[in-house]
Design an enzyme around this catalytic site. Structure first.
Site, PDB file in Angstrom:
ATOM      1  N   HIS A  41       0.891  -1.217   0.281  1.00 44.39           N
ATOM      2  CA  HIS A  41       0.871   0.634  -0.127  1.00 44.39           C
ATOM      3  C   HIS A  41       0.766   1.289  -0.294  1.00 44.39           C
ATOM      4  CE1 HIS A  41      -2.817  -3.108   2.271  1.00 44.39           C
ATOM      5  NE2 HIS A  41      -3.551  -2.394   1.051  1.00 44.39           N
ATOM      6  N   HIS A  42       0.488   2.155  -0.793  1.00 42.15           N
ATOM      7  CA  HIS A  42       1.342   3.689  -0.325  1.00 42.15           C
ATOM      8  C   HIS A  42       0.599   4.385   1.366  1.00 42.15           C
ATOM      9  CE1 HIS A  42       0.939   8.120  -1.786  1.00 42.15           C
ATOM     10  NE2 HIS A  42       1.653   7.882  -1.475  1.00 42.15           N
ATOM     11  N   GLY A  43       2.327   4.950   1.149  1.00 38.84           N
ATOM     12  CA  GLY A  43       2.719   5.348   2.365  1.00 38.84           C
ATOM     13  C   GLY A  43       1.844   6.538   2.602  1.00 38.84           C
TER      14      GLY A  43
ATOM     15  N   THR B  43      -3.415   6.427  -3.511  1.00 42.24           N
ATOM     16  CA  THR B  43      -2.866   8.219  -4.110  1.00 42.24           C
ATOM     17  C   THR B  43      -1.455   7.221  -4.055  1.00 42.24           C
ATOM     18  OG1 THR B  43      -2.716   8.228  -1.876  1.00 42.24           O
ATOM     19  CG2 THR B  43      -4.184   9.575  -2.000  1.00 42.24           C
TER      20      THR B  43
END
Ligand code: TV7
Ligand code: CA
Ligand code: ZN
Length: 396
Positions: A183-185, A215
């Site tokens: 997942h995006h941080g 995002t």
């Protein structure tokens, strides 16, 4: 019995509190704090605990939590009572205060304690780096990268990473944050949007309509408005399902070497979310423990002080394999681990490991058949091209 390799050169510390895994998000919730027990058991079975300093992580204090989070939010976290699962299975309940109490971020018994312990582990790790007592500090209970200043998000309530980086910034001029969770941080990226002292780099599956949090597009490199010094300091590597070890390693080394060359960090924080492994319940990449671990190996080779935190990872047996293997890389126990293909007989919960109880299962053992790889070499080249262009704006 296994021989113990004496680690050369690096002081490694392990920050862990067995209290953390006693917390439960709920029967069907993918986040299982119990994976930390499995990891610790494997680390110990291989004898790695003899080659690092072991600390029982303490809970972060109120003041430490509010070094990033608002007091309103932390006060609420500290006082909310667990509730029966709300009738909000699609997560659309807009009445949730601070996004708490939905299905992703449920309120459970001991929630505040769980959050403080995760924060405390990463913060202790940061302090060991600041005082130069550790070269590498490991906190598998940390890595909760989605939490915002005043909001829970995606199984994350307290952003232990942001709190740890703020601590590192007291001593280190520039910190490089690297995130290999599927997942995006987003929470860490957003927290440091307006500073040029932190560069964030996230590798993730990107499919804004269908994959959380939506995002992290290639072109999103931090707000460019108002002469923001933090512009160009957010690097995003959006990927598709099925990426292989070979591609990931190539991309990782290309991207990170360029970032290090331009940004010249004084410390690294590496988030090792294990949901980027093949066979994860939520992620759909084709990474083996070896490919995931090669990122840790590469970062270690940079010779900078480093914090390693956990993150996602929803197939507990695979999470434990990866994090134990990565602990071995940090402590130079890799040869022991490689020589012992089978998980040691005295490993607690050994039956949970399946796949003939090997530490490094093949893609066939994990999935039967690899997932289709939807990443073209052309696209990976474009990514490197774009990152290189962004880095023209970055200097130490
Ligand atoms: C760092 N994906 C965290 C990753 C956070 C992902 C999501 C679930 C999920 C939640 C459950 C559940 C699930 C099988 C998977 C838009 C929604 C769709 C909840 C059903 N099963 C990290 C967060 C992500 C909760 N959220 O990066 C209870 O999957 O996609 C969403 C949001 C609304 C809520 N619904 C999912 O790895 C630690 N949640 C079963 C029970
Ligand atoms: Ca990521
Ligand atoms: Zn994740």
């Amino acid at each position: 019995e296994l021989g113990i390799t004496t680690p050369k050169g690096y002081d490694v510390s392990f920050h862990y509190n067995p209290e953390m895994e006693r917390h439960h998000f709920g029967q069907t919730h993918p986040m299982k704090p119990w994976r930390l027990t499995l990891t610790k058991g494997l680390v110990t079975a291989y004898g790695m605990h003899y080659t690092m300093k072991n600390y029982t992580a303490r809970a972060a204090t109120y003041d430490e939590l509010t070094s990033f989070h608002t007091s309103d939010y932390v006060d609420f976290l500290a006082t909310v009572a667990p509730q029966p699962t709300p009738l909000d299975l699609d997560g659309t309940n807009s009445d949730l205060k601070f996004n708490l109490g939905g299905s992703d971020c449920p309120l459970f018994e001991g929630l505040y304690n769980y959050c403080s312990l995760s924060g405390g582990a990463s913060l202790d790790a940061a302090r060991k780096l600041c005082t130069k007592q550790s070269d590498i500090a490991i906190a598998w209970g940390g890595g909760l990268h989605h939490a915002k200043r005043s909001e829970a998000s995606g199984f994350c309530y307290v952003n232990d990473i942001v709190i740890a980086i703020l601590q590192l910034l007291r001593v280190h001029k520039r910190v490089l944050y690297i995130d290999i969770d599927v997942h995006h941080g987003d929470g860490v990226e957003e927290a440091f949007f307006s500073t040029d002292r932190v560069m964030t780099v996230s590798f993730h599956k990107y499919d804004p309509m269908n994959f959380f949090p939506g995002t992290g597009a290639l072109e999103d490199n931090g707000p460019k408005s108002e002469h923001n010094p933090g512009a160009h300091h957010a690097i995003n590597v959006p990927l598709n399902d099925g990426i292989t070890d070979e591609q990931y390693k190539w991309l990782f080394e290309n991207v990170i070497s360029r970032c290090v060359e331009k940004f010249k960090p004084e410390a690294i924080v590496l988030q090792c979310g294990a949901d980027s492994l093949a066979g994860d319940r939520l992620g759909k990449f084709n990474l083996l423990v070896q490919g995931h671990g090669s990122c840790v190996e590469y970062c270690k080779g940079l010779g900078l002080p480093m914090i390693i935190v956990g993150g996602g990872g929803y197939t507990p047996k695979n999470v434990a394999r990866a994090w134990a293997y990565e602990t071995a890389i940090a402590t130079n126990n890799q040869s022991n681990v490689a020589a012992t293909a089978e998980i040691p007989l005295h490993t607690p919960y050994r039956k949970n490991f399946e796949y003939d109880s090997v530490l490094l299962p093949s893609i066939e053992q994990i999935l039967g058949d690899a997932r289709q790889n939807r990443n073209t070499q052309k696209r990976l080249q474009e990514i490197i091209q774009h990152v290189t262009e962004q880095l023209r704006f970055v200097s130490a």
